[in-house]
Design a protein around this motif. Structure first.
Motif, mmCIF file in Angstrom:
data_model
loop_
_atom_site.group_PDB
_atom_site.id
_atom_site.type_symbol
_atom_site.label_atom_id
_atom_site.label_comp_id
_atom_site.label_asym_id
_atom_site.label_seq_id
_atom_site.Cartn_x
_atom_site.Cartn_y
_atom_site.Cartn_z
ATOM 1 N N ARG A 56 0.858 -1.136 0.167
ATOM 2 C CA ARG A 56 -0.090 -0.017 0.132
ATOM 3 C C ARG A 56 0.831 1.082 -0.191
ATOM 4 N NH1 ARG A 56 -4.651 0.924 3.860
ATOM 5 N NH2 ARG A 56 -4.853 2.609 2.055
ATOM 6 N N ASP A 57 0.581 2.251 -0.748
ATOM 7 C CA ASP A 57 1.435 3.494 -0.776
ATOM 8 C C ASP A 57 1.676 3.974 0.443
ATOM 9 O OD1 ASP A 57 -1.059 4.617 -0.458
ATOM 10 O OD2 ASP A 57 -0.636 6.256 -1.879
ATOM 11 N N ASP A 58 0.818 4.082 1.311
ATOM 12 C CA ASP A 58 0.928 4.549 2.743
ATOM 13 C C ASP A 58 2.111 3.912 3.632
ATOM 14 O OD1 ASP A 58 -2.396 5.646 3.317
ATOM 15 O OD2 ASP A 58 -1.723 3.992 1.878
ATOM 16 N N ASP A 59 2.451 2.797 2.959
ATOM 17 C CA ASP A 59 3.531 2.121 3.933
ATOM 18 C C ASP A 59 4.642 2.405 3.480
ATOM 19 O OD1 ASP A 59 1.536 0.996 5.780
ATOM 20 O OD2 ASP A 59 1.281 -0.727 4.572
ATOM 21 N N ILE A 60 4.994 2.585 2.123
ATOM 22 C CA ILE A 60 6.271 2.872 1.346
ATOM 23 C C ILE A 60 7.215 3.855 2.038
ATOM 24 C CG2 ILE A 60 7.307 3.349 -0.936
ATOM 25 C CD1 ILE A 60 4.945 2.014 -2.058
ATOM 26 N N GLY A 75 4.352 8.703 -4.055
ATOM 27 C CA GLY A 75 3.946 10.060 -4.290
ATOM 28 C C GLY A 75 4.715 10.837 -3.100
ATOM 29 N N ASP A 76 5.202 12.220 -3.542
ATOM 30 C CA ASP A 76 5.902 12.862 -2.578
ATOM 31 C C ASP A 76 4.786 13.490 -1.589
ATOM 32 O OD1 ASP A 76 8.072 14.503 -1.773
ATOM 33 O OD2 ASP A 76 7.539 16.113 -2.678
ATOM 34 N N ASN A 77 3.449 13.545 -1.799
ATOM 35 C CA ASN A 77 2.564 13.728 -0.740
ATOM 36 C C ASN A 77 2.671 12.597 0.433
ATOM 37 O OD1 ASN A 77 1.448 12.223 -3.201
ATOM 38 N ND2 ASN A 77 -0.220 11.666 -1.811
ATOM 39 N N GLU A 81 3.672 13.643 4.125
ATOM 40 C CA GLU A 81 2.722 13.275 5.232
ATOM 41 C C GLU A 81 3.208 12.368 6.225
ATOM 42 O OE1 GLU A 81 -0.240 14.809 5.836
ATOM 43 O OE2 GLU A 81 -1.035 13.340 7.476
ATOM 44 N N CYS A 82 4.064 11.528 5.941
ATOM 45 C CA CYS A 82 4.655 10.609 6.952
ATOM 46 C C CYS A 82 5.727 11.509 7.532
ATOM 47 C CB CYS A 82 5.138 9.481 6.227
ATOM 48 S SG CYS A 82 3.846 8.360 5.727
ATOM 49 N N ASN A 83 6.351 12.441 7.102
ATOM 50 C CA ASN A 83 7.522 13.198 7.383
ATOM 51 C C ASN A 83 8.872 11.993 7.687
ATOM 52 O OD1 ASN A 83 8.710 15.379 8.238
ATOM 53 N ND2 ASN A 83 7.368 15.662 10.081
ATOM 54 N N ALA A 84 8.714 11.132 6.335
ATOM 55 C CA ALA A 84 9.988 10.041 6.143
ATOM 56 C C ALA A 84 11.403 10.700 6.140
ATOM 57 C CB ALA A 84 9.408 9.115 5.586
ATOM 58 N N VAL A 85 12.274 10.077 6.592
ATOM 59 C CA VAL A 85 13.455 10.429 6.433
ATOM 60 C C VAL A 85 14.008 9.605 5.380
ATOM 61 C CG1 VAL A 85 15.690 10.720 7.456
ATOM 62 C CG2 VAL A 85 13.673 10.999 8.811
ATOM 63 N N VAL A 86 13.854 10.212 4.163
ATOM 64 C CA VAL A 86 14.314 9.273 2.810
ATOM 65 C C VAL A 86 15.176 10.230 2.121
ATOM 66 C CG1 VAL A 86 12.272 7.635 3.115
ATOM 67 C CG2 VAL A 86 12.126 9.689 1.721
ATOM 68 N N ASN A 87 15.779 9.664 1.035
ATOM 69 C CA ASN A 87 16.305 10.507 0.112
ATOM 70 C C ASN A 87 15.498 10.650 -1.036
ATOM 71 O OD1 ASN A 87 18.603 10.523 1.826
ATOM 72 N ND2 ASN A 87 20.093 9.790 0.363
ATOM 73 N N ARG A 88 15.121 11.584 -1.534
ATOM 74 C CA ARG A 88 14.527 11.845 -2.815
ATOM 75 C C ARG A 88 15.144 11.797 -4.090
ATOM 76 N NH1 ARG A 88 12.086 15.136 0.150
ATOM 77 N NH2 ARG A 88 9.705 15.306 0.664
ATOM 78 N N LEU A 89 15.070 10.585 -4.579
ATOM 79 C CA LEU A 89 16.430 10.381 -5.739
ATOM 80 C C LEU A 89 15.997 11.023 -7.006
ATOM 81 C CD1 LEU A 89 17.325 6.749 -4.591
ATOM 82 C CD2 LEU A 89 18.706 8.751 -4.098
ATOM 83 N N PRO A 125 -3.635 15.063 7.481
ATOM 84 C CA PRO A 125 -3.822 15.802 8.868
ATOM 85 C C PRO A 125 -2.405 16.338 8.977
ATOM 86 C CG PRO A 125 -3.799 13.452 9.498
ATOM 87 C CD PRO A 125 -4.019 13.576 8.044
ATOM 88 N N GLN A 126 -1.169 15.861 8.895
ATOM 89 C CA GLN A 126 0.095 16.233 9.060
ATOM 90 C C GLN A 126 0.229 17.302 8.332
ATOM 91 O OE1 GLN A 126 1.425 15.354 11.900
ATOM 92 N NE2 GLN A 126 0.010 13.516 12.122
ATOM 93 N N MET A 127 0.216 17.362 7.069
ATOM 94 C CA MET A 127 0.652 18.420 6.115
ATOM 95 C C MET A 127 -0.428 19.656 6.266
ATOM 96 S SD MET A 127 1.994 17.424 2.465
ATOM 97 C CE MET A 127 1.165 15.993 2.277
ATOM 98 N N LEU A 128 -1.743 19.279 6.519
ATOM 99 C CA LEU A 128 -2.713 20.134 6.678
ATOM 100 C C LEU A 128 -2.291 21.188 7.992
ATOM 101 C CD1 LEU A 128 -5.074 21.852 5.842
ATOM 102 C CD2 LEU A 128 -6.442 20.140 6.983
#
Ligand code: PRT
Ligand code: ZN
Length: 292
Positions: A56-60, A75-77, A81-89, A125-128
């Motif tokens: 599911r995209d929410d888990d990625i 999606g960048d959204n 929203e998850c505030n995930a610490v990942v590299n946007r490659l 909710p986080q982004m909003l």
């Protein structure tokens, strides 16, 4: 889940949804062969040391952040929203949408400030919350799981915050956009440690080179045309893109053939200029891969 083999890359893509077909097409264009029989949770590439997880995209974002997988297409959204610490490659050029706040057409809400003291339903909710805080607006966020657009008519909320692509869902529900929280598209994201210094770092770099070949090719067209020889200099000036064009003499000594790679964004503009210089028999082809 199968125990991780440190030599194999792991990438997560959406199992079923708007990004699934695009993601699989992209991987296949990168020359990867894999089976998607019944979209089982995991599929092993048969010609590359990589496994594909269908999630599911929410888990990625979190799976990538936590190193359960090395890479993800999402999606960048979702990442934000998850505030995930990942590299946007790499941005991938699909899954375009905007997270917008919208309000009933017939109501009095016309700007962000009008939302003070009101209720906004959203699956983001986080982004909003970050957006409202920046705007200095105090509104109640109503987090819901889906079908955000019906909430004003059910009096669950006064406004909504949802993803919009064509805008037809908002229109159908008599909602009008009043603010944009973010613009999004699908990204290839990577686990920071794996990208910078892990057993699969070299493999990620190799995969990125393949991806760049596909993305560059998608952003360009291969053009062949005939033109009057006297126009050679002007044509070269218009068409000069990433590399000098190939110019070939034709049987007619007054004519030349030009072959060149033209950026997609500039394509029509350039074609019109070339036609005005007498270019004819213009052939345009998609490029499968483009390696610099
Ligand atoms: O099951 P899973 O959790 O994996 O999927 P999902 O249902 O949560 O996500 P999905 O498949 O709907 O969307 C996946 C990703 O596609 C999103 O995270 C965005 O990055 C991207 N995307 C692009 C969109 C849209 N466009 C989009 N229009 N995601 C959702 N929508 C929805 C929106 O929520 C609204 O309901 O489409 C409706 C609006 O569309 P328009 O065209 O009427 O404006
Ligand atoms: Zn989802």
């Amino acid at each position: 889940m199968k125990k991780r083999d440190n030599n194999r890359l792991r990438i997560a893509i959406q199992k079923e949804g708007r990004l699934s077909e695009w993601s699989m097409d992209l991987l296949r264009n990168m020359g990867l062969q894999f089976d998607t029989y019944k979209r089982s949770l995991i599929s092993c590439c048969t010609n590359y040391e990589m496994d594909i997880l269908f999630l599911r995209d929410d888990d990625i974002p979190e799976y990538v952040q936590d190193g359960v997988v090395d890479l993800g297409i999402v999606g960048d959204n979702m990442v934000q929203e998850c505030n995930a610490v990942v590299n946007r490659l790499r941005p991938l050029g699909f899954g375009f949408c905007e997270l917008k706040i919208a309000a009933p057409e017939s109501g009095a809400i016309r700007g962000v400030k009008d939302l003070d003291g009101l209720r906004i339903a959203t699956t983001y909710p986080q982004m909003l919350s970050r957006f409202l805080e920046k705007a200095g607006v105090k509104a109640a966020i109503v987090p819901i799981m889906g079908s955000v657009e019906v909430t004003p008519s059910l009096d669950v909320a006064d406004a909504v915050c949802d993803l919009v692509s064509t805008g037809s869902t908002l229109q159908t529900h008599n909602l009008v956009p009043i603010a944009t929280v973010m613009s999004s598209e699908a990204y290839l994201v990577g686990n920071p440690a794996c990208c910078d210094d892990g057993p699969v770092t070299v493999k990620i770099a190799q995969l990125l080179a393949r991806l760049d070949g596909v993305l560059h090719a998608r952003a360009a067209k291969y053009v062949m045309l005939n033109a009057p020889k006297v126009m050679t200099a002007q044509i070269q000036e218009i068409i000069a893109g990433r590399k000098s064009p190939t110019i070939v003499p034709l049987a007619d000594p007054n004519m030349i053939a030009v072959h060149a790679v033209v950026e997609e964004g500039m394509f029509w503009e350039k074609m019109e200029q070339l036609k005005a210089l007498g270019a004819s028999d213009i052939l345009v082809m998609n490029i499968e891969k483009m390696i610099a």
